[in-house]
Design a protein around this motif. Structure first.
Motif, PDB file in Angstrom:
ATOM      1  N   ARG A 128     -21.358   0.429  71.088  1.00 30.68           N
ATOM      2  CA  ARG A 128     -21.886   1.764  71.371  1.00 30.68           C
ATOM      3  C   ARG A 128     -20.821   2.807  71.057  1.00 30.68           C
ATOM      4  O   ARG A 128     -19.638   2.606  71.332  1.00 30.68           O
ATOM      5  CB  ARG A 128     -22.322   1.895  72.839  1.00 30.68           C
ATOM      6  N   LEU A 129     -21.269   3.906  70.506  1.00 30.72           N
ATOM      7  CA  LEU A 129     -20.369   5.002  70.164  1.00 30.72           C
ATOM      8  C   LEU A 129     -19.937   5.755  71.416  1.00 30.72           C
ATOM      9  O   LEU A 129     -20.497   5.571  72.501  1.00 30.72           O
ATOM     10  CB  LEU A 129     -21.061   5.955  69.184  1.00 30.72           C
ATOM     11  N   SER A 130     -18.953   6.620  71.248  1.00 34.42           N
ATOM     12  CA  SER A 130     -18.403   7.399  72.355  1.00 34.42           C
ATOM     13  C   SER A 130     -19.472   8.290  72.990  1.00 34.42           C
ATOM     14  O   SER A 130     -20.429   8.716  72.337  1.00 34.42           O
ATOM     15  CB  SER A 130     -17.250   8.265  71.841  1.00 34.42           C
ATOM     16  N   LEU A 131     -19.290   8.580  74.264  1.00 34.31           N
ATOM     17  CA  LEU A 131     -20.164   9.542  74.939  1.00 34.31           C
ATOM     18  C   LEU A 131     -19.943  10.960  74.430  1.00 34.31           C
ATOM     19  O   LEU A 131     -20.862  11.783  74.438  1.00 34.31           O
ATOM     20  CB  LEU A 131     -19.930   9.491  76.456  1.00 34.31           C
ATOM     21  N   ASP A 132     -18.736  11.255  73.987  1.00 36.34           N
ATOM     22  CA  ASP A 132     -18.442  12.570  73.431  1.00 36.34           C
ATOM     23  C   ASP A 132     -19.112  12.687  72.062  1.00 36.34           C
ATOM     24  O   ASP A 132     -18.866  11.877  71.169  1.00 36.34           O
ATOM     25  CB  ASP A 132     -16.929  12.752  73.300  1.00 36.34           C
ATOM     26  N   ALA A 133     -19.946  13.711  71.884  1.00 32.92           N
ATOM     27  CA  ALA A 133     -20.755  13.834  70.677  1.00 32.92           C
ATOM     28  C   ALA A 133     -19.906  13.932  69.416  1.00 32.92           C
ATOM     29  O   ALA A 133     -20.210  13.319  68.388  1.00 32.92           O
ATOM     30  CB  ALA A 133     -21.684  15.042  70.780  1.00 32.92           C
ATOM     31  N   SER A 134     -18.819  14.696  69.456  1.00 34.24           N
ATOM     32  CA  SER A 134     -17.956  14.864  68.285  1.00 34.24           C
ATOM     33  C   SER A 134     -17.239  13.569  67.938  1.00 34.24           C
ATOM     34  O   SER A 134     -17.190  13.166  66.769  1.00 34.24           O
ATOM     35  CB  SER A 134     -16.934  15.978  68.546  1.00 34.24           C
ATOM     36  N   GLU A 135     -16.698  12.892  68.951  1.00 33.07           N
ATOM     37  CA  GLU A 135     -16.025  11.616  68.717  1.00 33.07           C
ATOM     38  C   GLU A 135     -17.006  10.568  68.205  1.00 33.07           C
ATOM     39  O   GLU A 135     -16.678   9.757  67.328  1.00 33.07           O
ATOM     40  CB  GLU A 135     -15.363  11.129  70.003  1.00 33.07           C
ATOM     41  N   ALA A 136     -18.218  10.598  68.746  1.00 30.73           N
ATOM     42  CA  ALA A 136     -19.231   9.628  68.325  1.00 30.73           C
ATOM     43  C   ALA A 136     -19.579   9.799  66.852  1.00 30.73           C
ATOM     44  O   ALA A 136     -19.709   8.812  66.111  1.00 30.73           O
ATOM     45  CB  ALA A 136     -20.487   9.783  69.184  1.00 30.73           C
ATOM     46  N   LYS A 137     -19.720  11.032  66.421  1.00 29.72           N
ATOM     47  CA  LYS A 137     -20.070  11.296  65.021  1.00 29.72           C
ATOM     48  C   LYS A 137     -18.954  10.855  64.082  1.00 29.72           C
ATOM     49  O   LYS A 137     -19.211  10.250  63.029  1.00 29.72           O
ATOM     50  CB  LYS A 137     -20.366  12.789  64.834  1.00 29.72           C
ATOM     51  N   PHE A 183     -25.333  11.482  68.065  1.00 30.86           N
ATOM     52  CA  PHE A 183     -24.861  10.096  68.021  1.00 30.86           C
ATOM     53  C   PHE A 183     -24.235   9.647  69.341  1.00 30.86           C
ATOM     54  O   PHE A 183     -23.818   8.496  69.468  1.00 30.86           O
ATOM     55  CB  PHE A 183     -23.835   9.933  66.895  1.00 30.86           C
ATOM     56  N   SER A 184     -24.144  10.521  70.310  1.00 31.90           N
ATOM     57  CA  SER A 184     -23.501  10.198  71.582  1.00 31.90           C
ATOM     58  C   SER A 184     -24.092   8.934  72.207  1.00 31.90           C
ATOM     59  O   SER A 184     -25.311   8.815  72.357  1.00 31.90           O
ATOM     60  CB  SER A 184     -23.656  11.372  72.554  1.00 31.90           C
ATOM     61  N   ASN A 185     -23.204   7.975  72.530  1.00 34.59           N
ATOM     62  CA  ASN A 185     -23.594   6.722  73.184  1.00 34.59           C
ATOM     63  C   ASN A 185     -24.556   5.902  72.326  1.00 34.59           C
ATOM     64  O   ASN A 185     -25.262   5.032  72.828  1.00 34.59           O
ATOM     65  CB  ASN A 185     -24.222   6.993  74.559  1.00 34.59           C
ATOM     66  N   GLY A 186     -24.591   6.173  71.032  1.00 27.30           N
ATOM     67  CA  GLY A 186     -25.524   5.485  70.147  1.00 27.30           C
ATOM     68  C   GLY A 186     -25.175   4.021  69.959  1.00 27.30           C
ATOM     69  O   GLY A 186     -24.009   3.628  69.913  1.00 27.30           O
ATOM     70  N   SER A 187     -26.200   3.194  69.824  1.00 26.48           N
ATOM     71  CA  SER A 187     -26.042   1.759  69.616  1.00 26.48           C
ATOM     72  C   SER A 187     -26.102   1.454  68.122  1.00 26.48           C
ATOM     73  O   SER A 187     -27.092   1.774  67.461  1.00 26.48           O
ATOM     74  CB  SER A 187     -27.150   0.995  70.346  1.00 26.48           C
ATOM     75  N   ILE A 188     -25.069   0.801  67.597  1.00 28.98           N
ATOM     76  CA  ILE A 188     -25.058   0.433  66.177  1.00 28.98           C
ATOM     77  C   ILE A 188     -26.193  -0.537  65.881  1.00 28.98           C
ATOM     78  O   ILE A 188     -26.835  -0.455  64.830  1.00 28.98           O
ATOM     79  CB  ILE A 188     -23.699  -0.184  65.780  1.00 28.98           C
ATOM     80  N   GLY A 189     -26.478  -1.430  66.808  1.00 28.03           N
ATOM     81  CA  GLY A 189     -27.597  -2.350  66.623  1.00 28.03           C
ATOM     82  C   GLY A 189     -28.925  -1.618  66.523  1.00 28.03           C
ATOM     83  O   GLY A 189     -29.784  -1.969  65.706  1.00 28.03           O
ATOM     84  N   ASN A 190     -29.111  -0.593  67.344  1.00 29.62           N
ATOM     85  CA  ASN A 190     -30.338   0.210  67.262  1.00 29.62           C
ATOM     86  C   ASN A 190     -30.443   0.923  65.919  1.00 29.62           C
ATOM     87  O   ASN A 190     -31.532   1.014  65.331  1.00 29.62           O
ATOM     88  CB  ASN A 190     -30.372   1.243  68.395  1.00 29.62           C
ATOM     89  N   PHE A 191     -29.308   1.438  65.425  1.00 31.53           N
ATOM     90  CA  PHE A 191     -29.321   2.147  64.142  1.00 31.53           C
ATOM     91  C   PHE A 191     -29.656   1.183  62.999  1.00 31.53           C
ATOM     92  O   PHE A 191     -30.412   1.515  62.090  1.00 31.53           O
ATOM     93  CB  PHE A 191     -27.967   2.820  63.888  1.00 31.53           C
ATOM     94  N   PHE A 192     -29.062  -0.014  63.040  1.00 33.74           N
ATOM     95  CA  PHE A 192     -29.360  -1.026  62.025  1.00 33.74           C
ATOM     96  C   PHE A 192     -30.841  -1.409  62.079  1.00 33.74           C
ATOM     97  O   PHE A 192     -31.518  -1.501  61.049  1.00 33.74           O
ATOM     98  CB  PHE A 192     -28.481  -2.252  62.266  1.00 33.74           C
ATOM     99  N   PHE A 193     -31.342  -1.626  63.285  1.00 36.42           N
ATOM    100  CA  PHE A 193     -32.737  -1.998  63.486  1.00 36.42           C
ATOM    101  C   PHE A 193     -33.670  -0.912  62.946  1.00 36.42           C
ATOM    102  O   PHE A 193     -34.650  -1.198  62.234  1.00 36.42           O
ATOM    103  CB  PHE A 193     -33.003  -2.185  64.979  1.00 36.42           C
ATOM    104  N   ALA A 194     -33.371   0.333  63.293  1.00 37.42           N
ATOM    105  CA  ALA A 194     -34.227   1.438  62.856  1.00 37.42           C
ATOM    106  C   ALA A 194     -34.201   1.582  61.334  1.00 37.42           C
ATOM    107  O   ALA A 194     -35.242   1.812  60.703  1.00 37.42           O
ATOM    108  CB  ALA A 194     -33.779   2.740  63.518  1.00 37.42           C
ATOM    109  N   GLY A 195     -33.016   1.427  60.731  1.00 36.02           N
ATOM    110  CA  GLY A 195     -32.924   1.502  59.286  1.00 36.02           C
ATOM    111  C   GLY A 195     -33.752   0.426  58.609  1.00 36.02           C
ATOM    112  O   GLY A 195     -34.469   0.686  57.626  1.00 36.02           O
TER     113      GLY A 195
END
Length: 459
Positions: A128-137, A183-195
Motif C-alpha cells: 500500500r502506498l503512503s497515506l500522504d497524497a504527495s508521497e503516495a503519488k 493515490f493515498s493508501n492505494g493498493s498496488i494489487g487493486n491497481f493491477f487488478f483494475a488495469g
C-alpha cells in the motif's frame, strides 16, 4: 515514463510470453492440522480431500486460509463485489466497474510463498502506498516506471507482465483528465487488478491473470458472486424504514474516501435501528434508490451443486455474507443439497449485529436466502435448517448462543471451538482448532453416508 514503449502491442506481448507454470500443490492442540488431514485419509473411500464453498468477505476468513490449505485446496471462495471503501472507492469513482478489494485480498492470501520470487511478487501486489497524497503519488511513479525497490526479486517475465497492467491502469487514469485520482493508501494489487479488468473487459479474466501471476493452486477458485464489469452498489433497509446507500456507509462509515477503514467494533456509531435486509441499488441515472436484481455468477451456482460442504464464514454479516446470499438461485441451490452447511459464528459484535444472538444470525441468513423482504414473487419459504445444519462457536465469544431458539430453528449441532483474543478485534477462532473442527464435521458426514446403518445404530 522511463520506457515509452508501452503501447497495445507491448501490453499483449508480455502476457503472451508469461510462463503459466504448474502450481504447487472440541479441544485443540498443536497436532490439529495433522489430525484433520488424517481424518480424510483413514479409509480408501475418503482419501480425496474435501471440496468446500465459502461465503465470506475479504478480511475475517483470511486468518484461517493457511490452516485450511493444509487440509484442502479444493475451495471455491465466493466474495462480494460491492465494497466501496478505501482505495477501492477511488478506483470505482474514477474508473467505474465492480469493487475488487475483497477479491484481491483473498487472492493474496492464497498466493504462493514457496520461493523467493513468489514472496517478492506477493510483497509487490500486497503493498500500500503512503497515506500522504504527495508521497503516495511519487512512490506510485517509481513503481510504475519499474524503479522501486519492490521490483527486487521479480524476474523479467513477471516484471513485464505486472508492469504492463500497472501502466495500463495509469493510462486509464490519465484519459479521465476531468478527474483527479488520489493515490493515498492505494493498493498496488487493486491497481493491477483494475488495469487487467479494464484491458480484458472481464472481471473473470482479471482474476485468472492475478491467480496465475500469484501462483494460486488451480483447484482454488476465487469467484465474484456477480460476474460483471459494472459498478454495483449495496444498500440496506433498517427496521425503522431508513435506507442506507453504500457498503461502507452501512458497516464502517468514514469521513474521507481514502482513509484506512477502522474495523474496531467500538470505533463507529451505532445504527439507529437493526438491519432488516440488504439489496442492490442502481448506480446509474437519477433514481439511485431504485432496487436492481443482478444475476448470480453461474460458476457459483455450478460449484454449489458439486462441493462437499458449504460454509458461511465469520465476518460482517450483512455486508460481507448476505450480499452473496440474496441473489436469485443461491437459496435454491443451497437448499437442494444434503451436505454439511456450516455457520462460523462471529466472536464479537460489530455495528451491523449489535444485540443479535446466534439464532438471530441464523434468521438473517435464512431471510437473505429466502429473499423474505424483497419481491414476494421471488421469495422462498425454506426453513433455517434447509440452509444451516451446524454451528461452530468460538469459546468465550460475545454472541449469545441461545440453544433453545436454535433448536426451534431445527439446528441441533452446535460445536464450541477454542479461541484466541486479538486486541481491537476481540475473540476469534483459533485457526488450527477451527479447521480441525470443520474437517471432523465433514469427515463424520462422509462416514454417515458410507455407513448409515452403523451410524444410526450407534446413535
Amino acid at each position: 515514463m522511463a520506457d515509452g514503449s508501452w503501447g497495445p502491442a507491448a501490453l499483449r506481448s508480455p502476457f503472451l510470453r508469461f510462463p503459466f507454470l504448474p502450481m504447487a500443490a472440541g479441544h485443540c492442540n498443536g497436532v490439529c492440522s495433522r489430525r484433520a488431514i488424517s481424518s480424510f485419509s483413514s479409509s480408501p473411500n475418503t482419501s480425496a480431500p474435501p471440496s468446500l464453498l465459502v461465503f465470506s468477505g475479504g478480511t475475517a476468513f483470511n486468518g484461517v486460509i493457511e490452516e485450511l490449505k493444509k487440509v484442502t485446496t479444493q475451495v471455491a471462495h465466493v466474495l462480494p463485489v460491492s465494497d466501496d471503501g478505501g482505495s477501492t472507492a477511488e478506483i470505482v469513482r474514477v474508473l467505474g466497474g465492480p469493487a475488487v478489494g475483497d477479491i484481491r485480498s483473498r487472492c493474496l492470501r492464497l498466493s504462493d510463498e514457496s520461493t523467493f520470487e513468489a514472496l517478492a511478487v506477493r510483497r509487490l501486489l500486497g503493498h500500500r502506498l503512503s497515506l500522504d497524497a504527495s508521497e503516495a503519488k511519487t512512490e506510485w511513479y517509481e513503481i510504475v516506471e519499474g524503479e522501486h525497490y519492490l521490483w527486487n526479486g521479480v524476474s523479467q517475465p513477471y516484471r513485464e507482465t505486472i508492469r504492463a497492467f500497472l501502466v495500463y491502469f495509469q493510462n486509464q487514469i490519465l484519459r479521465r483528465s476531468n478527474e483527479s485520482f488520489c493515490f493515498s493508501n492505494g493498493s498496488i494489487g487493486n491497481f493491477f487488478f483494475a488495469g487487467a479488468r479494464i484491458f480484458f473487459q472481464s472481471l473473470d479474466a482479471a482474476i485468472f491473470l492475478f491467480s496465475r501471476v500469484s501462483e494460486i493452486p488451480t483447484e482454488s477458485l476465487v469467484l465474484p458472486v456477480i460476474s460483471t464489469n459494472d459498478r454495483l452498489t449495496l444498500g440496506c433497509e433498517l427496521w425503522d424504514g431508513t435506507i442506507i446507500r453504500g457498503q461502507n456507509e452501512i458497516s464502517h462509515p468514514t469521513s474521507g474516501c481514502m482513509e484506512p477503514i477502522n474495523k474496531d467494533c467500538t470505533s463507529t456509531t451505532a445504527l439507529p435501528s437493526r438491519i432488516k435486509r440488504v439489496f442492490y441499488m442502481s448506480s446509474e441515472g437519477t433514481n439511485l434508490l431504485h432496487e436492481v436484481f443482478p444475476a448470480a455468477n453461474p460458476t457459483v451456482l455450478e460449484q454449489l451443486g458439486k462441493v462437499d460442504c458449504i460454509v458461511y464464514a465469520m465476518g460482517s454479516l450483512f455486508t460481507s455474507i448476505c450480499p452473496s446470499l440474496v441473489l436469485h438461485g443461491i437459496g435454491e441451490a443451497i437448499a437442494s443439497r444434503s451436505i454439511p452447511k456450516v455457520l462460523l459464528l462471529n466472536g464479537s459484535h460489530d455495528r451491523e449485529t449489535t444485540g443479535l444472538s446466534a439464532s438471530g444470525f441464523v434468521s438473517a441468513i435464512t431471510d437473505a436466502l429466502n429473499r423474505t423482504y424483497g419481491d414476494p414473487d421471488k421469495s422462498l419459504k425454506k426453513l433455517p435448517s434447509d440452509y444451516i445444519n451446524s454451528l461452530l462457536v468460538p469459546r468465550d465469544g460475545q454472541v449469545t448462543v441461545d440453544v433453545h431458539h436454535l433448536a426451534d430453528q431445527g439446528i441441533f449441532h452446535v460445536v464450541t471451538v477454542d479461541s484466541v483474543h486479538v486486541p481491537k478485534v476481540g475473540t476469534i477462532f483459533d485457526p488450527k482448532c477451527l479447521i480441525k473442527a470443520l474437517a471432523d464435521l465433514i469427515s463424520a458426514h462422509k462416514d454417515s453416508m458410507l455407513h448409515p446403518r452403523a451410524i444410526a445404530h450407534n446413535s
